[in-house]
Design an enzyme around this catalytic site. Sequence first.
Site, mmCIF file in Angstrom:
data_model
loop_
_atom_site.group_PDB
_atom_site.id
_atom_site.type_symbol
_atom_site.label_atom_id
_atom_site.label_comp_id
_atom_site.label_asym_id
_atom_site.label_seq_id
_atom_site.Cartn_x
_atom_site.Cartn_y
_atom_site.Cartn_z
ATOM 1 N N SER A 42 -46.217 76.124 4.445
ATOM 2 C CA SER A 42 -46.340 75.832 5.211
ATOM 3 C C SER A 42 -47.277 75.718 6.625
ATOM 4 O O SER A 42 -47.726 76.907 6.793
ATOM 5 C CB SER A 42 -44.543 75.321 6.509
ATOM 6 O OG SER A 42 -44.805 74.509 7.715
ATOM 7 N N HIS A 49 -46.744 71.567 3.206
ATOM 8 C CA HIS A 49 -45.616 71.575 3.675
ATOM 9 C C HIS A 49 -45.602 70.872 5.515
ATOM 10 O O HIS A 49 -47.181 72.232 6.008
ATOM 11 C CB HIS A 49 -45.101 72.815 3.405
ATOM 12 C CG HIS A 49 -43.648 72.473 4.669
ATOM 13 N ND1 HIS A 49 -42.366 71.692 4.136
ATOM 14 C CD2 HIS A 49 -42.962 72.430 5.375
ATOM 15 C CE1 HIS A 49 -40.746 71.828 4.632
ATOM 16 N NE2 HIS A 49 -41.475 72.374 5.401
ATOM 17 N N ASP A 87 -45.138 70.334 9.230
ATOM 18 C CA ASP A 87 -43.319 70.233 9.760
ATOM 19 C C ASP A 87 -44.063 69.462 10.987
ATOM 20 O O ASP A 87 -44.208 70.016 12.054
ATOM 21 C CB ASP A 87 -43.079 72.241 10.157
ATOM 22 C CG ASP A 87 -42.385 72.276 8.834
ATOM 23 O OD1 ASP A 87 -41.022 72.056 8.642
ATOM 24 O OD2 ASP A 87 -43.173 73.247 9.099
ATOM 25 N N MET A 136 -41.971 67.729 14.065
ATOM 26 C CA MET A 136 -41.401 67.640 15.426
ATOM 27 C C MET A 136 -41.492 67.127 16.627
ATOM 28 O O MET A 136 -42.415 66.467 16.587
ATOM 29 C CB MET A 136 -40.995 69.891 15.840
ATOM 30 C CG MET A 136 -41.575 70.330 14.640
ATOM 31 S SD MET A 136 -40.960 71.716 15.535
ATOM 32 C CE MET A 136 -41.199 73.271 13.664
ATOM 33 N N HIS A 183 -41.535 67.235 6.019
ATOM 34 C CA HIS A 183 -40.210 67.863 6.956
ATOM 35 C C HIS A 183 -40.188 66.821 8.106
ATOM 36 O O HIS A 183 -40.395 67.894 9.539
ATOM 37 C CB HIS A 183 -40.378 68.984 7.086
ATOM 38 C CG HIS A 183 -38.808 70.034 7.342
ATOM 39 N ND1 HIS A 183 -39.023 71.465 7.860
ATOM 40 C CD2 HIS A 183 -38.032 68.999 7.248
ATOM 41 C CE1 HIS A 183 -37.421 71.403 7.714
ATOM 42 N NE2 HIS A 183 -36.717 70.545 8.104
ATOM 43 N N MET A 207 -38.600 66.811 11.527
ATOM 44 C CA MET A 207 -37.209 67.483 12.229
ATOM 45 C C MET A 207 -37.542 66.384 13.708
ATOM 46 O O MET A 207 -38.406 66.638 14.537
ATOM 47 C CB MET A 207 -37.625 68.752 12.779
ATOM 48 C CG MET A 207 -37.678 69.472 11.435
ATOM 49 S SD MET A 207 -38.232 71.175 11.438
ATOM 50 C CE MET A 207 -39.665 70.541 11.240
ATOM 51 N N MET A 242 -32.432 74.951 4.888
ATOM 52 C CA MET A 242 -32.912 75.626 6.391
ATOM 53 C C MET A 242 -32.396 76.842 6.035
ATOM 54 O O MET A 242 -30.643 76.548 6.492
ATOM 55 C CB MET A 242 -33.143 74.931 8.124
ATOM 56 C CG MET A 242 -33.820 73.324 7.741
ATOM 57 S SD MET A 242 -35.514 73.303 7.912
ATOM 58 C CE MET A 242 -35.664 75.221 9.093
ATOM 59 N N ASP A 248 -36.547 77.019 3.853
ATOM 60 C CA ASP A 248 -37.243 77.012 4.226
ATOM 61 C C ASP A 248 -36.600 77.423 5.710
ATOM 62 O O ASP A 248 -35.566 77.747 6.057
ATOM 63 C CB ASP A 248 -37.432 75.648 5.118
ATOM 64 C CG ASP A 248 -38.430 75.186 5.228
ATOM 65 O OD1 ASP A 248 -39.790 76.884 6.478
ATOM 66 O OD2 ASP A 248 -38.866 73.906 5.920
#
Length: 216
Positions: free
Chosen positions: A6, A30, A32, A34, A63, A65, A134, A172
């Site tokens: 990540s 990966h 993230d 957000m 991913h 979020m 998670m 993760d």
Amino acid sequence: MKFAPSLLAADFGRLLETAQTVADLSAYLHWDVMDGHFVPNLTVGPVVVNALREKLSTPFDLHLMISEPHKYAPQFHIKPGDLISFHMEAVRDPVSVIETVRDLGARVGLALKPRTPVREAELLLSRIDVLLVMSVEPGFAGQSFIPETLTKIRQAKELIHQKRLRVELEVDGGVNLQNIREITRAGADIVVAASAVFGQEHPRAALEALQQAASA
Ligand code: DX5
Ligand code: ZN
């Protein structure tokens, strides 16, 4: 075992070079994503991810979020083999989000926060490619692995097995040299690691060490 480093713990001033140092060792890179709403942190979105997508051939693992994944998923440029995961807790109609992601040509991942039981996702398992469990509260790199996740990984693995599905199990959060073997044994197929790779002085060597520890 597949690895998805990540970039959340990478030097964001040198994202491309940093990603390139581990790209050939990784099943996925990966990302993230957000939104400061679903999680209390803001990171990158399509503008940054798409710019890097052009320059890297390793599959991307997005991913999400974010609160409205159906709205933003189509803004990412997808190459065959890329994976988009959204959080079950973020949406009212997960089936339609699964279809939206599938229509983009991506593999479909369903992500669960630590406190969301696996059984809540049971009826969706036949529609997805990856279940992302998670092992920390989503939002930040560098948190400690929640030990109860091991039970959850085993439960998820058992359920997938019982249903004779080919869903891959992704874990993760808080993965490190000390716990990766146990996580693998519990049934993880894909492991994500930010701090244990990009938080180290030599990310490539750190990833190689994790890979060795996973199969030791
Ligand atoms: C947390 C992210 C994780 C995070 C993992 O919200 O989804 O992917 O980057 O970071 P580490 O490996 O440092 O726990
Ligand atoms: Zn993540």
